[in-house]
Design a protein around this motif. Structure first.
Motif, PDB file in Angstrom:
ATOM      1  N   GLY A 270       0.812  -1.213   0.000  1.00  0.00           N
ATOM      2  CA  GLY A 270       0.000   0.000   0.000  1.00  0.00           C
ATOM      3  C   GLY A 270       0.842   1.257   0.000  1.00  0.00           C
ATOM      4  N   ASP A 271       1.921   1.265   0.786  1.00  0.00           N
ATOM      5  CA  ASP A 271       2.825   2.424   0.826  1.00  0.00           C
ATOM      6  C   ASP A 271       3.463   2.676  -0.537  1.00  0.00           C
ATOM      7  OD1 ASP A 271       2.519   3.300   3.436  1.00  0.00           O
ATOM      8  OD2 ASP A 271       3.992   1.893   4.226  1.00  0.00           O
ATOM      9  N   GLU A 272       3.930   1.607  -1.170  1.00  0.00           N
ATOM     10  CA  GLU A 272       4.574   1.752  -2.473  1.00  0.00           C
ATOM     11  C   GLU A 272       3.571   2.204  -3.529  1.00  0.00           C
ATOM     12  OE1 GLU A 272       7.839   1.278  -3.240  1.00  0.00           O
ATOM     13  OE2 GLU A 272       8.287   0.947  -1.137  1.00  0.00           O
ATOM     14  N   LEU A 273       2.355   1.669  -3.466  1.00  0.00           N
ATOM     15  CA  LEU A 273       1.316   2.046  -4.425  1.00  0.00           C
ATOM     16  C   LEU A 273       0.907   3.501  -4.238  1.00  0.00           C
ATOM     17  CD1 LEU A 273      -0.403   0.853  -6.707  1.00  0.00           C
ATOM     18  CD2 LEU A 273      -2.128   0.263  -4.990  1.00  0.00           C
ATOM     19  N   LYS A 274       0.817   3.924  -2.988  1.00  0.00           N
ATOM     20  CA  LYS A 274       0.467   5.318  -2.705  1.00  0.00           C
ATOM     21  C   LYS A 274       1.512   6.265  -3.260  1.00  0.00           C
ATOM     22  CE  LYS A 274      -0.670   8.437   1.113  1.00  0.00           C
ATOM     23  NZ  LYS A 274      -0.840   8.561   2.591  1.00  0.00           N
ATOM     24  N   GLU A 275       2.777   5.920  -3.075  1.00  0.00           N
ATOM     25  CA  GLU A 275       3.855   6.770  -3.586  1.00  0.00           C
ATOM     26  C   GLU A 275       3.842   6.817  -5.108  1.00  0.00           C
ATOM     27  OE1 GLU A 275       8.739   7.073  -3.540  1.00  0.00           O
ATOM     28  OE2 GLU A 275       7.694   5.763  -2.118  1.00  0.00           O
ATOM     29  N   ALA A 276       3.531   5.672  -5.730  1.00  0.00           N
ATOM     30  CA  ALA A 276       3.512   5.621  -7.192  1.00  0.00           C
ATOM     31  C   ALA A 276       2.388   6.460  -7.780  1.00  0.00           C
ATOM     32  CB  ALA A 276       3.365   4.173  -7.660  1.00  0.00           C
ATOM     33  N   MET A 277       1.291   6.583  -7.055  1.00  0.00           N
ATOM     34  CA  MET A 277       0.126   7.301  -7.568  1.00  0.00           C
ATOM     35  C   MET A 277       0.067   8.755  -7.133  1.00  0.00           C
ATOM     36  SD  MET A 277      -2.982   4.546  -7.291  1.00  0.00           S
ATOM     37  CE  MET A 277      -3.085   3.175  -8.443  1.00  0.00           C
ATOM     38  N   ASP A 278       0.945   9.180  -6.221  1.00  0.00           N
ATOM     39  CA  ASP A 278       0.902  10.543  -5.700  1.00  0.00           C
ATOM     40  C   ASP A 278       2.108  11.327  -6.201  1.00  0.00           C
ATOM     41  OD1 ASP A 278       0.819  12.897  -4.259  1.00  0.00           O
ATOM     42  OD2 ASP A 278       0.022  11.923  -2.456  1.00  0.00           O
ATOM     43  N   PRO A 279       1.936  12.246  -7.138  1.00  0.00           N
ATOM     44  CA  PRO A 279       3.064  13.002  -7.668  1.00  0.00           C
ATOM     45  C   PRO A 279       3.810  13.796  -6.604  1.00  0.00           C
ATOM     46  CG  PRO A 279       1.091  13.307  -9.018  1.00  0.00           C
ATOM     47  CD  PRO A 279       0.672  12.592  -7.773  1.00  0.00           C
TER      48      PRO A 279
END
Length: 286
Positions: A270-279
């Motif tokens: 979830g942390d990695e996905l959040k970072e990938a989707m948040d510029p």
């Protein structure tokens, strides 16, 4: 495609190249496949008793040992994955449906309706989650659906808040104004124009809510308010192992490792996905 969208696409495509992301994904997939294939993988049934091998430590026949009734712990952990993951996924999906609809209506309507609906959310949000879950479980019962419903009831408020915030931003966008101008109805605007643009944050939230639901079920089972025997969720197994920790630590260690691995893997993913989707996270907030 805009430059920012190209960056976002590249970042998501490269997500699987990160060691932590790859490891967490592999663990999650292994847990899911182990749960699905438990009847084929497990050497014994989850309730099969072997009175000649009671409380055996791990050996070649029982690689994780046996419990006080001679049941194979490895088999019970595999079958327990079915229940623990099912509780986490189903409870999260129910909470997502309730929270998304509630938050979308509140944010889209605005004004007094929004204020009233959010005060209800604030009241529910202020209540201690675990105490509410325990109360609901006692009232409804210790069955699978009772636990799923109890976890869902306390989980949807955070999703509703997130959805409301996203809708408040999106409803002022030009594409929503254009939809209103051509006579699109409220539900069409919400479902066809606003909701698809909130999928990113919702997917990220889902990856965090699943381990939280698994942990809630494990906590309930650990204190004796979870599923009734002979069901073998990881929380039930941890509760059984706690009573024999001093002399037979394997009964607690293995279920605890499974809970830890599942919760940690979902959170890392979830942390990695959040970072990938948040510029903003990618650029350091610049």
């Amino acid at each position: 495609m805009s430059k920012e969208n190209q960056k976002s696409k590249f970042k998501i495509q490269s997500l699987g190249k990160r060691p932590l992301t790859l490891l967490s994904t592999i663990i999650i997939m292994l847990l899911i496949f182990s749960a699905i294939l438990a009847p084929l993988i497990a050497p014994f049934s989850y309730d099969e008793q072997d009175t000649a091998n009671i409380l055996k430590t791990p050996d070649s026949k029982h690689i994780m040992g046996t419990d006080k009734l001679g049941r194979d712990l490895f088999s019970r952990i595999l079958y327990g994955a079915q229940i623990s993951l099912a509780v986490g996924i189903i409870a999260t999906l129910v909470a997502m449906i309730i929270g998304v609809l509630y938050g979308a209506i509140s944010g889209y309507k605005g004004g007094a309706i929004d204020n009233y609906m959010m005060r209800i959310v604030d009241i529910i949000y202020a209540l201690p989650d675990i105490l509410v879950i325990i109360l609901i479980t006692i009232i409804i019962g210790r069955g699978f659906f009772g636990i799923v419903l109890a976890i869902s009831i306390v989980s949807w408020v955070g999703i509703a808040r997130l959805m409301r915030g996203e809708v408040l931003k999106l409803k002022e966008q030009l594409f929503v104004e254009s939809a209103k101008a051509i006579g699109a109805g409220h539900w069409r605007i919400i479902l066809r124009h606003i909701l698809p643009n909130t999928l990113g944050p919702l997917i990220v939230t889902m990856t965090f809510r699943i381990p939280a639901a698994i942990l809630s079920e494990s906590t309930l089972s650990f204190i004796g308010l979870g599923l009734a025997p002979p069901f073998s969720s990881w929380g039930v197994l941890a509760n059984d192992g706690w009573t024999a920790l001093r002399f037979y630590p394997h009964l607690l260690i293995f279920p605890a490792i499974m809970i830890f691995a599942a919760v940690l893997s979902f959170n890392i993913f979830g942390d990695e996905l959040k970072e990938a989707m948040d510029p903003q996270l990618r650029t350091g907030g610049a």
